[in-house]
Design an enzyme around this catalytic site. Structure first.
Site, PDB file in Angstrom:
ATOM      1  N   TYR A 127       0.840  -1.201   0.000  1.00 54.56           N
ATOM      2  CA  TYR A 127       0.000   0.000   0.000  1.00 54.56           C
ATOM      3  C   TYR A 127       0.875   1.252   0.000  1.00 54.56           C
ATOM      4  O   TYR A 127       1.726   1.433   0.875  1.00 54.56           O
ATOM      5  CB  TYR A 127      -0.908  -0.012   1.222  1.00 54.56           C
ATOM      6  CG  TYR A 127      -2.072   0.946   1.137  1.00 54.56           C
ATOM      7  CD1 TYR A 127      -3.336   0.505   0.751  1.00 54.56           C
ATOM      8  CD2 TYR A 127      -1.930   2.299   1.471  1.00 54.56           C
ATOM      9  CE1 TYR A 127      -4.416   1.372   0.689  1.00 54.56           C
ATOM     10  CE2 TYR A 127      -2.997   3.176   1.401  1.00 54.56           C
ATOM     11  CZ  TYR A 127      -4.241   2.704   1.008  1.00 54.56           C
ATOM     12  OH  TYR A 127      -5.304   3.576   0.945  1.00 54.56           O
ATOM     13  N   TYR A 178      -5.464   5.662  -7.229  1.00 54.42           N
ATOM     14  CA  TYR A 178      -5.736   5.494  -5.802  1.00 54.42           C
ATOM     15  C   TYR A 178      -7.168   4.998  -5.641  1.00 54.42           C
ATOM     16  O   TYR A 178      -8.119   5.767  -5.640  1.00 54.42           O
ATOM     17  CB  TYR A 178      -5.538   6.820  -5.078  1.00 54.42           C
ATOM     18  CG  TYR A 178      -5.716   6.733  -3.584  1.00 54.42           C
ATOM     19  CD1 TYR A 178      -4.804   6.045  -2.799  1.00 54.42           C
ATOM     20  CD2 TYR A 178      -6.802   7.336  -2.950  1.00 54.42           C
ATOM     21  CE1 TYR A 178      -4.954   5.962  -1.424  1.00 54.42           C
ATOM     22  CE2 TYR A 178      -6.961   7.262  -1.584  1.00 54.42           C
ATOM     23  CZ  TYR A 178      -6.036   6.578  -0.820  1.00 54.42           C
ATOM     24  OH  TYR A 178      -6.197   6.505   0.531  1.00 54.42           O
TER      25      TYR A 178
END
Lengths: 391, 318, 143
Positions: free
Chosen positions: A293, A343
């Site tokens: 991440y 994102y």
């Protein structure tokens, strides 16, 4: 298929607060009083609790209840949606967690000022002073308002502690952008990017500059998950979840866990990593590629440490040796990551990790990927999973 | 307004065209470095042509100059304007407008032209006339007239330094002046305040009163921040508080560059501070350049009114 | 001695953008700017006087806006440039707590005389356009 949960979870304690029309205390106070009463009834201590289940409508964050009670680490927290229909759902969550070993002792709670505070009859209106809103109130007046600023605060201290320089942040930013430049789906597709552009970009919250920060995107991502039996009949080769864990560590806040003895670290991810390895029977040496991440470049480095690819403070050297590149030790964020693909809150990362195991990434490494790591965001209660080829 | 009334005002105001507001008046002070320095500091203007004599001596000019935008400054009337301005053609013209109900006033345009640069030691003479008055106009603010003054500036040798044209709208304010109509927009932004609930209201109220408190468990004396209803060490719900001395040391910090939020003053530095009492605390660091802030730096906090609505602890280098 | 670069007429083209400047409008800037330009009108240093004319707080005087516009232009051009004119239209007031972003662009250039027109706009983040206009200056032939 019948869930095998019989006799695997048992209620051992109960507790109530006083019932009234005007409690005169916060909802959080009611929650911790009720939980403490139940713990006492069972003859346990707060640190015995490692799981919590409540309503999504409940205003008391699990981490706030945990801190107030002195519970310490939580390894299970599940919320059930849809108002009053959630009551038995919370018990279901707790039972499931226990049956699967996600947690040993789970407390179910619900606490509300349903009369003096936000009345159901009032509908969705008015100010609600939740523990979460109060939490942000410790930072808003000072202007510490954005994810970049919170991550910057951790980064500054972590760089100070470890001596890791911006060279390492650049390597994260650059490696993912090289991948993104080769991915037609990525925001950075076809774009050149070099150190001069990285260094010249505007400062966001020091030491984070523009290219240390992820994209802001519109879009969606999804994965379909099913049973191994069903998966064998389908068109694509199956990608199994070999281990998955979540964790909120001691003294946790959302993005602002500044009150730990040493706050430049992500103990919640360390615990999640340890548990995923244990569940899967794998070790760090078995991980061939990763989707880590990457809302911000430094958080990739911290996760490499938390998952044991290198020791605390060693991730700078680890990445500068080219580890994240296609021919490196751990090809990482081969889709371009959230820094340069898009994102989508990490779900596009699960898509890419699945591709890596299938062998279909646009930047597929030459070596065979038997096991791919995929992780969730950090600074908050987090987790991760190891995916692998289905037997 | 009837045509007669329009004729009445126009016959009065147009008589002012060409009248002298200021006869040629030399400035009380010659162009001087002290006033230039003050101006340049406040404008944030680091142009070496204004104050750096060494640089200027070697520059194409050979000497320092007055900032061109100061041309009008040298002849300003001074502090006595707070007690009212002297009567002259302009104030008389304004009185005529006011008498006819054109009480609104709005500066709309200003144009300065510069014909030569002037230097410290020179003296600027100003002469001002009412140059023109427009026909009657309907504007967004209301009906009115534009009048324009023309100032001419000369130096002590009689050479023309520049001119300034300043255009003003005098108008009949509408029923709802825009300042009232847009009242919501007129709030000056302040910092985003913390919500206040049972568990933190007492802390912020103490802050309003100029104190930073740290919650303390009455049972085991453990300090905790941010406040919460139960002690994580002994589960006691009994607590009191102590006042922090606001002595501290920086554990981490960041300067917020982007986005800039209305109501906050930039540069803006936030830090995690270990207070002498042992708890960690987030606040701003001020009183030094952001580049001077570092981990391990000793700081001292002071409660300050940071805007109209907000009291906050602000930390300075100790 | 510090070196200062001045743009030459060869280094500039129509369409060139000037780097933006963010200027915090503080009470200090408004009051001290009025003082530095000897503009003692009470609306620029007395909040009560400003409120009496319908504004919430002291507001920036014109000579300060002029000064900031000139500074913006010469920060870009360098110190050897000679300012020829500043022509500005006034918009919404600048009030403490606001942030004014100044931007600009080269709109005309005479390579022979070195005369450059800069279109400059200062917008505050609450009410929008505060000042808009043209700064003219001449650039040297060579540095």
């Amino acid at each position: 298929m019948i869930a095998n949960v019989k006799d695997k979870a048992v209620i051992v304690g109960i507790g109530n607060t006083t019932f009234s029309k005007d409690s005169g205390v916060s909802e959080l106070s009611l929650a911790v009083q009720a939980v403490k009463a139940a713990i006492d009834d069972a003859g346990l201590k707060p640190s015995d609790i490692d799981g919590m289940a409540t309503f999504t409508m409940d205003n008391n964050d699990e981490i706030e209840v945990a801190r107030a009670l002195g519970v310490g680490e939580l390894t299970f927290y599940g919320r059930s949606h849809y108002g009053g229909g959630a009551a038995t759902s919370c018990l279901h969550q707790a039972t499931m967690a226990i049956a699967t070993g996600m947690a040993e002792t789970v407390v179910v709670y619900r606490a509300l000022n349903g009369r003096s505070g936000h009345r159901f009859s009032g509908g969705v209106a008015g100010d609600i002073t939740t523990a979460d809103a109060i939490h942000w109130g410790w930072y808003m007046p000072y202007g510490l308002l954005t994810p970049a600023s919170w991550v910057a605060m951790f980064t500054q201290r972590w760089m100070h502690n470890t001596g890791v320089s911006k060279d390492a942040l650049f390597e994260v930013a650059h490696s993912t952008r090289v991948y993104g430049a080769n991915n037609p789906a990525a925001f950075f597709y076809g774009r050149n990017f070099d150190r001069a552009e990285y260094d010249a970009a505007r400062m966001i919250a020091d030491p984070l500059q523009l290219f240390d920060c992820c994209q802001e995107s519109d879009g969606g991502s999804a994965v379909i998950v099913t049973t191994p039996e069903r998966a064998r009949d389908l068109k694509q080769p199956g990608v199994s979840v070999l281990g998955v864990a979540q964790c909120a560590a001691d003294n946790q806040e959302q993005m602002t866990s500044f009150y730990r003895e040493e706050f430049a670290g992500i103990p919640e991810m360390e615990t999640a990593a340890k548990n995923v390895y244990a569940m899967s029977g794998l070790s760090v040496d078995d991980i061939d590629a990763a989707v880590i991440y990457d809302a911000f470049s430094p958080i990739v480095l911290w996760q490499l440490e938390a998952w044991g690819f290198c020791g605390y403070g060693e991730s700078g050297d680890f990445v500068k040796d080219g580890a994240l590149r296609t021919d490196g030790r751990l090809p990482t964020n081969t889709h371009g990551g959230q820094l340069s693909e898009a994102y989508i809150h990490g779900v596009n990362g699960i898509v890419e990790a699945t591709r890596l195991v299938r062998g279909t990434s646009v930047n597929q490494p030459a070596k065979t990927v038997n096991h791919a790591l995929v992780t969730s965001g950090v600074g908050i209660p987090t987790g991760g999973a190891i995916l692998g080829k289905m037997d | 307004m009837t045509t007669d009334e329009q004729k009445a005002i126009e016959s009065e105001i147009y008589a002012f065209i060409g009248q002298e507001v200021y006869p040629p008046t030399p400035a009380a002070d010659d162009i001087n470095e002290a006033m230039i320095r003050q101006w340049a500091e406040i404008m944030g203007d680091n142009n070496p042509a204004y104050l750096d004599k060494d640089w200027a001596a070697k520059s194409i000019r050979g000497t320092t100059i007055s900032p061109p935008a100061m041309m009008y400054v040298w002849g300003q009337e001074g502090f006595q304007v707070t007690k009212g301005r002297a009567l002259n053609a302009m104030s008389n013209l304004v009185s005529v407008f006011d008498k006819h109900g054109y009480t609104g006033v709005l500066g709309t345009n200003v144009k300065q032209e510069y014909f030569k640069e002037v230097n410290p030691g020179d003296n600027v003479t100003i002469e001002m006339i009412i140059d023109n008055i427009s026909e009657r106009k309907t504007t967004g603010r209301g009906t009115g007239y534009f009048f324009e003054t023309l100032s001419t500036f000369t130096d002590q040798r009689g050479e023309k330094v520049g001119t300034q044209r300043f255009k003003v709208l005098k108008f009949i304010p509408q029923e709802q002046p825009s300042a009232v109509a847009t009242e919501d927009k007129l709030d000056v932004p302040t910092r985003i305040a913390s919500p206040r609930g049972h568990d933190n209201k007492w802390w912020w109220e103490a802050c309003d009163d100029g104190k930073v408190l740290i919650q303390r468990c009455k049972s085991c004396q453990t300090l905790r921040h941010p406040p919460r209803p139960m002690c994580g060490e002994c589960q006691s719900m009994e607590w009191d508080s102590i006042e922090s001395t606001l002595d501290g040391e920086i554990l981490s910090h960041t300067e917020i560059h982007h986005p800039k939020i209305p109501g906050y003053q930039y540069p803006l530095v936030c830090a995690v501070i270990k207070l002498a009492e042992g708890t960690n605390f987030v606040a701003n660091i001020i009183g030094c350049s952001p580049s001077e802030v570092h981990i391990g730096m000793k700081v001292k906090g002071v409660l300050e009114q940071v805007d109209e609505k907000t009291m906050l602890p602000q930390f300075y280098p100790a | 001695m510090k070196e200062y670069k001045t743009l030459t007429r060869a280094e500039v083209a129509v369409g060139d953008k000037l780097p933006n400047a963010d200027i915090d409008i503080t009470t200090g800037l408004v009051v001290c700017g009025a003082l530095a330009t000897r503009d003692f009108e009470p609306v620029h240093h007395s909040k009560a006087a400003a409120q009496a004319v319908g504004l919430p707080d002291v507001f920036m005087n014109i000579l300060t806006s002029q000064g900031l516009m000139t500074r913006f232009a010469t920060d870009w051009s360098g110190p050897d440039a000679v300012v020829k004119s500043v022509d500005l239209r006034l918009g919404a007031p600048n009030i403490p707590g606001m942030l004014m972003t100044v931007s600009g662009e080269v709109t005309a250039l005479d390579k022979d005389s070195g005369l450059v027109d800069l279109a400059v706009t200062g917008e505050n983040n609450i009410w929008g356009m505060h000042m808009q206009g043209t700064v003219q200056l001449t650039l040297p032939k060579e540095s």
